[in-house]
Enzyme design. Structure first.
Site, PDB file in Angstrom:
ATOM      1  N   TYR A 280       0.864  -1.183   0.000  1.00  0.00           N
ATOM      2  CA  TYR A 280       0.000   0.000   0.000  1.00  0.00           C
ATOM      3  C   TYR A 280       0.895   1.224   0.000  1.00  0.00           C
ATOM      4  CZ  TYR A 280      -3.667   3.227   1.717  1.00  0.00           C
ATOM      5  OH  TYR A 280      -4.549   4.282   1.891  1.00  0.00           O
TER       6      TYR A 280
ATOM      7  N   LYS B  80      -1.720  -1.450  -3.819  1.00  0.00           N
ATOM      8  CA  LYS B  80      -2.708  -0.377  -3.802  1.00  0.00           C
ATOM      9  C   LYS B  80      -1.914   0.912  -3.952  1.00  0.00           C
ATOM     10  CE  LYS B  80      -6.058   2.016  -0.852  1.00  0.00           C
ATOM     11  NZ  LYS B  80      -6.665   2.100   0.509  1.00  0.00           N
TER      12      LYS B  80
END
Length: 308
Positions: free
Chosen positions: A136, A165
């Protein structure tokens, strides 16, 4: 990892006394799945994971898994700026049956180098293997960027690092990831307002904030884009673009929880150091939500107000 599409970074509902509202969380998960969302992320940034204690964090993950009951994949957030602490937390997390992936953000505050981030994420991946890991990258919250070259190194070094992400807000960076990584590596936009652009250059989906409020519409938008049905995807983005912006008028998830509260879905309680949006912001949020038809009793547009 076969997951694609739209996933919800689900909020963690709190009661007025600050404790987790377990029935509300259970209900939110069921609503999301019934609306057609593709996967759910428990205890991410939107889930206020940073202010959950360890017992609450594990309990919230279990509730989401139990409520989902295998109908959609469930990812669990696991982030810390101390690698030693991260590994201790991850060791507890891996004992929970039913986790489909671990989502972990850049180490915050320390501002590690690319090599430091590489070693940090590699240690996590080795500990939770064979559970897939989704990196992320959210430099706006953590203060450091995860460069595409480092992502490539991680994907090569640990087979269970299978997704990212990407929330840097930089489309050229997403393009470089698409061109540098194997097609099996999943790239998800971390920004609602950049999701269609990211998919247009090769991303496979979105981890969404707005889908907390409009799960059916966000699932349709992302699904349409992934199936090259761009007219429908763009129409939905144009309709709900104001909501994407409104969700960040103040610190996330304050605005989202306010709208969910106005929708009757959960309380608007957040934990310090976050506070509920200012009254003026709440009025603006109610107006946007009402104009988009999200409220049972939508506020009257300013131009239609009359004296009786």
């Amino acid at each position: 990892m076969e997951t694609t599409g739209c996933g919800t970074a689900i909020v963690t509902p709190f009661r007025a006394d600050g404790s987790i509202d377990e029935p509300a969380l259970w209900a939110l998960v069921n609503w999301q799945i019934d609306a057609g969302i593709d996967f759910i992320v428990a205890c991410g940034s939107t889930g206020e994971a940073a202010t959950l204690d360890e017992e609450e964090w594990l309990r919230a993950v279990r509730i989401v898994i139990e409520a989902a009951a295998g109908r959609v994949p469930v990812w669990a957030g696991c982030t810390h700026n101390s690698t030693r602490t991260l590994l201790r937390l991850a060791a507890m997390l891996r004992q929970i049956h039913g986790i489909d992936a671990v989502l972990s953000a850049n180490p915050y505050y320390n501002k590690p180098t690319q090599e430091g981030q590489f070693q940090h994420f590699l240690a996590l991946a080795k500990l939770v293997d064979p559970i897939p890991v989704c990196l992320y990258n959210v430099p706006g919250r953590t203060g450091v960027n995860l460069d595409p070259q480092t992502v490539v190194r991680l994907a090569e070094a640990a087979p269970n690092i299978q997704a990212i992400k990407e929330a840097s807000g930089k489309l050229p960076q997403i393009t470089e990831l698409v061109h540098s990584l194997p097609s099996s590596f999943k790239i998800f936009s971390g920004d609602d307002n950049l999701a269609l652009a990211a998919i247009g250059i090769g991303a496979q989906g979105l981890v969404s904030v707005a889908s907390n409020e409009i799960p059916a519409e966000m699932a349709r938008m992302i699904g349409a884009a992934l199936h090259d049905e761009w007219s429908e995807a763009r129409e939905l983005e144009r309709r709900y673009g104001r909501l994407f912006e409104a969700n960040f008028w103040e610190s996330n998830p304050g605005p989202v929880k306010t709208i969910l509260n106005l929708m009757g879905r959960t309380s608007d309680t957040v934990r310090l150091p976050l506070v509920s949006p200012m009254p003026a912001t709440r009025v603006r949020l109610e107006r946007v939500a009402g104009e988009l038809g999200l409220l049972k009793f939508a506020p009257m547009p300013a131009g239609d107000m009359r004296m009786f």
